[in-house]
Structures are given as C-alpha cells and as structure tokens.
Design an enzyme around this catalytic site. Structure first.
Site, PDB file in Angstrom:
ATOM      1  N   SER A  96       0.811  -1.303  -0.047  1.00  0.00           N
ATOM      2  CA  SER A  96       0.067   0.107   0.309  1.00  0.00           C
ATOM      3  C   SER A  96       0.819   1.187  -0.003  1.00  0.00           C
ATOM      4  O   SER A  96       2.258   1.228   0.377  1.00  0.00           O
ATOM      5  CB  SER A  96      -1.024  -0.026   1.096  1.00  0.00           C
ATOM      6  OG  SER A  96      -1.522   1.371   1.406  1.00  0.00           O
ATOM      7  N   TYR A 133      -2.917  -0.262  10.400  1.00  0.00           N
ATOM      8  CA  TYR A 133      -2.830  -0.538   9.016  1.00  0.00           C
ATOM      9  C   TYR A 133      -1.357  -0.291   8.529  1.00  0.00           C
ATOM     10  O   TYR A 133      -0.678  -1.145   7.814  1.00  0.00           O
ATOM     11  CB  TYR A 133      -3.870  -0.162   8.177  1.00  0.00           C
ATOM     12  CG  TYR A 133      -3.706  -0.680   6.732  1.00  0.00           C
ATOM     13  CD1 TYR A 133      -4.171  -2.106   6.406  1.00  0.00           C
ATOM     14  CD2 TYR A 133      -3.552   0.199   5.647  1.00  0.00           C
ATOM     15  CE1 TYR A 133      -4.101  -2.364   5.161  1.00  0.00           C
ATOM     16  CE2 TYR A 133      -3.516  -0.194   4.242  1.00  0.00           C
ATOM     17  CZ  TYR A 133      -3.915  -1.523   4.247  1.00  0.00           C
ATOM     18  OH  TYR A 133      -3.743  -1.848   2.749  1.00  0.00           O
TER      19      TYR A 133
END
Length: 283
Positions: A136, A149
């Site tokens: 990501s 995250y």
C-alpha cells in the site's frame, strides 16, 4: 513451464482486487487457485469457474491445509502466490488495544508470512517462482487514524525487502505492489473492524471519529484518484510475466506523489502535508 500451465495462488478473493485478478488471470491462461475465508465465498468462486478453496489467514491449520492442497493438485509446482487478503483497522494509535493490533498483524503480516514460507520450498525445487505482495501507499507513509494498518504494511515492506535479498539467485522474485485508493470492499471491512475495537466516546478523538464514521459507512463515497482493481491487475501481470520484474510497482497517482514528497521534503514538512490530507478526508 508454459504460461498456460503456470499455477497462481491468490488470497482474499471474496471481492475487490482478489476476485478481479483471479478471474482475469484465468482468462489469461493461468491455473488460478482462488481462496477466501468464508465457505459461501468459496462456493461462489467455484461457480465462476475458478479452482477455489478455503483459506483463513488467522488460522495456521487452514493455511497449512490450503498450501498442501494446492501443491498436491499441482504436483508440487506453483509458479506464484499473490498475497492480497487483508483489512484495515482504523483508529488513533492511543486507542488501539494490544488485541486490535495483534489481530491486524495476524491477518496482514503473519498469515502472509506463514503461507509464503509453506510455498517457498516448492519454488526452490523448481528453480523459479514469484511472490507478489499487495502492499500500500501506507507502507511508504503514515496517515493519522490508520496506525495499525500502517504498522502492518511497513512490516510487510521490510520483510519483503529482506526476503528478496535472501532469495537472490534462487529464481524466485519478490515483488511489492503499492496501490493507493482502489475500488473494493476495503472501506466496509474497515468499518466493521472499527466497530469491533474502537470506543469513540472514551477517546479525545471522538469528534474526528464521528466524521470518520460518516465516511466509512458511505459506500458511494470515494477518495480522490480512486481507481478500479484493473489498475492492480496490470501490475500483477507485469510482476508475473516480466523476465526480471521490478522490486516495486506503484499504482495510482497518490502513491507516486507521496513517494516523491517523501524524497523531497524534510520530515516535519511531510508531516504537515499528511495532516492536511487527513483533515481533508474527514471533512
């Protein structure tokens, strides 16, 4: 191995990126093993013509069983694994319990590690393989209220960098794909995780959470520059088919932008930009 005989194992195929990539690679001639955690999702994937099986990244027995089954069906030959199954745990760092962070790392890092390690010996024996990690932009920079995250993706980036070095010369390539916002069920799943672990009324971030709840619970609201899962598919195909794939494939404008800003700006200036992005998202 001829491309049409190449087998690819994909995690997190119940929707979004995983499902799209699985179906597209099947059409491209690969033998695709699509996995999902829930039995009804496995049944639906089978109905779409995929070889599907259950794999729960939080369950070691499930991981080992799925790895054995795939290797048995392929005669011990697996060309690639696309580690994709993951979720995002929202919440300020000071509101994260040990349980919440452990759950995030179990799925997003430790499950991927266990599955990958179960498959590497077969790839070593055949002298080739691709380990493709769906990371990501938040494995490159951190944004407020996404600490769990971010932690998981920074950990994934580091593990993948080390694994790439350790597998040098084996014929196995480790590739990171770093997307920004992609159209999927990610936001809906994040809202479920938020409701499970975060207690907004007890937090100094209560008002920010109220605005975040509106964003997370609105399925029609998208972040700027959101792309469809086909953008990730293009990177996966390159990672599979390039003779010497890149270590990283960056997807979406925000990823390219933040990589550039991280290189150009001092830390405090970058923090200022990232805080501004977070505030804009929660308006």
């Amino acid at each position: 191995m001829d491309k049409t005989a190449r087998a690819v194992l994909i995690t997190g195929c119940s929707s979004g990126i995983g499902e799209h990539v699985a179906l597209a690679l099947k059409e491209r001639g690969y033998r695709v093993f699509a996995t999902a955690r829930r039995g009804e999702c496995v049944a639906r994937l089978k109905g779409q013509g995929l070889e599907a099986l259950r794999l729960d990244l939080d369950d070691s027995a499930s991981i080992q069983s799925a790895a054995r089954e795939v290797l048995a069906r392929t005669g011990g030959h697996l060309y690639a694994v696309f580690n994709n199954g993951a979720y995002g745990q929202p919440g300020a760092v000071e509101d994260l319990s040990r349980q919440a962070l452990r759950a995030q790392l179990e799925t997003n890092v430790l499950g991927w590690l266990e599955l990958t390690n179960a498959l590497i010996p077969a790839m070593r024996r055949q002298g080739e393989g691709r380990i493709i990690q769906n990371s990501s932009v938040l494995g490159l920079v951190g944004l407020r209220l996404r600490g769990a995250y971010v932690c998981s993706k920074f950990a994934l980036e580091g593990l993948s960098d080390v694994l790439r070095q350790e597998l040098h010369g084996s014929g196995i390539h480790v590739v990171l794909i770093e997307p920004g916002p992609i159209r999927s069920r990610f936001r809906a799943n994040a809202f479920l995780a938020y409701r499970r672990f975060i207690r907004p009324r007890q937090s100094p971030w209560r008002r920010t959470y109220e605005r975040s709840e509106q964003r997370l619970s609105d399925p029609g609201r998208e972040a700027p520059f959101t792309l469809g899962p086909e953008a990730v598919l293009k990177a996966v195909v390159r990672a599979l088919e390039a003779r010497r794939p890149r270590a990283r494939y960056r997807v979406t404008f925000p990823t390219h932008l933040f990589v550039t800003l991280k290189w150009l700006l001092p830390t405090r200036a970058l923090d200022f930009v990232l805080r501004a992005v977070s505030r804009a998202e929660n308006r």
